[in-house]
Motif scaffolding. Structure first.
Motif, short mmCIF file in Angstrom:
data_model
loop_
_atom_site.label_atom_id
_atom_site.label_comp_id
_atom_site.label_asym_id
_atom_site.label_seq_id
_atom_site.Cartn_x
_atom_site.Cartn_y
_atom_site.Cartn_z
N GLU A 1 -69.15 -91.05 -46.86
CA GLU A 1 -68.26 -91.24 -45.71
C GLU A 1 -66.79 -91.04 -46.08
N ASN A 2 -66.50 -90.99 -47.38
CA ASN A 2 -65.12 -90.78 -47.82
C ASN A 2 -65.12 -90.17 -49.22
N TYR A 3 -63.93 -89.90 -49.72
CA TYR A 3 -63.80 -89.23 -51.02
C TYR A 3 -63.98 -90.18 -52.19
N LEU A 4 -64.18 -91.46 -51.91
CA LEU A 4 -64.53 -92.42 -52.95
C LEU A 4 -66.04 -92.54 -53.12
N LYS A 5 -66.78 -91.70 -52.38
CA LYS A 5 -68.24 -91.60 -52.47
C LYS A 5 -68.96 -92.82 -51.88
N ALA A 6 -68.34 -93.47 -50.92
CA ALA A 6 -69.04 -94.55 -50.22
C ALA A 6 -70.19 -93.95 -49.42
N PRO A 7 -71.36 -94.57 -49.42
CA PRO A 7 -72.51 -94.01 -48.70
C PRO A 7 -72.21 -93.80 -47.22
N LEU A 8 -72.72 -92.71 -46.66
CA LEU A 8 -72.55 -92.41 -45.26
C LEU A 8 -73.33 -93.40 -44.40
#
Length: 261
Positions: A236-243
């Protein structure tokens, strides 16, 4: 998207955007470099706009070859003018990835596309056709990385920018209007620029409309697998938080090319 390149350049906080987006681009490039026996890489930015991401990358990796393609000639001309010091290994093309032969005639190790650029392009074509063309242009084990809005939670309503000065006698702000149409599986988008000259009471405005196709994460994953991608990740973001399908605003995808199809 924006009818005036000066507005586009000033309306975005580029320092903030680069701090958010560049680390993951560099991480992917470094991983490909390591697996590619440290050979110089060929990297393409689709919908490169004014070339700000590519210029930063070209400075970081002076032995690599970077390419940017965009249909907006004004954006390309600006990018070229700003990248003269890196012109040896940074090339820009004014063209359309759907109709030009550039993608067909070249192979890349890494292709990326940010700022919803793919949504703008595949509004005029099938999603599978566009991604298939990209897949054909990637070397085996090459990487694809892109950001679009999350179709499982489509934007609705208006999003307004701050007011900025673009000259001594002009101020501007922009507004985006999003209207999903689930009966046709599309997202109607309007980009509106409001400009006021010094001394005027009211803003003049310019409107540019487009239609983006909605595609669920599951359908997007099916297409990517069908055309030869594996190790598909969605964040969901560039910090790689799961969608999170029902709450995330953006969809960020990383996928590896594994075979010809």
């Amino acid at each position: 998207m924006y009818q005036n390149i000066e507005i586009y350049l000033k309306i975005i906080d580029w320092d903030k955007r680069l701090r958010r987006e560049m680390p993951v681009l560099k991480e992917i490039i470094n991983s490909i470099h390591h697996k590619n026996n440290k050979k110089p890489l060929r990297i393409l930015d689709i919908g490169c706009g004014p070339g700000i991401h590519l210029l930063e990358l070209a400075k970081k990796y002076p032995d690599y070859n970077f390419y940017g393609i965009d249909r907006d000639l004004n954006m390309i001309e600006y990018a070229i003018s700003e990248s003269k010091a890196e012109a040896r290994h940074l090339k820009y093309i004014s063209g359309d990835v759907l109709s030009d032969s550039f993608l067909i005639n070249n192979k890349f190790d890494f292709i990326f596309s940010l700022g919803n650029s793919l949504s703008l392009i595949w509004g005029e074509s099938s999603i599978e056709n566009l991604l298939g063309r990209i897949s054909e242009s990637l070397n085996k084990d090459g990487m694809l990385f892109f950001q679009i809005l999350n179709s499982d939670n489509p934007r609705k309503g208006y999003k307004k920018s701050n007011i900025i000065q673009i000259s001594d006698d002009q101020e501007v702000f922009t507004m985006k209007r999003f209207e999903p149409d689930f009966s046709q599986n599309i997202l109607k988008v309007e980009f509106i620029s409001f400009i006021k000259k010094k001394g005027d009471e009211n803003y003049e405005h310019q409107v540019k409309s487009s239609v983006w196709k909605l595609i669920s994460m599951k359908d997007l994953e099916k297409i990517l697998k069908k055309i030869g991608f594996s190790d598909i990740r969605f964040w969901e973001n560039y910090l790689k938080a799961p969608l999170k399908l029902k709450t995330s605003d953006s969809l960020i995808c990383k996928a590896k090319k594994i075979k010809k199809v």
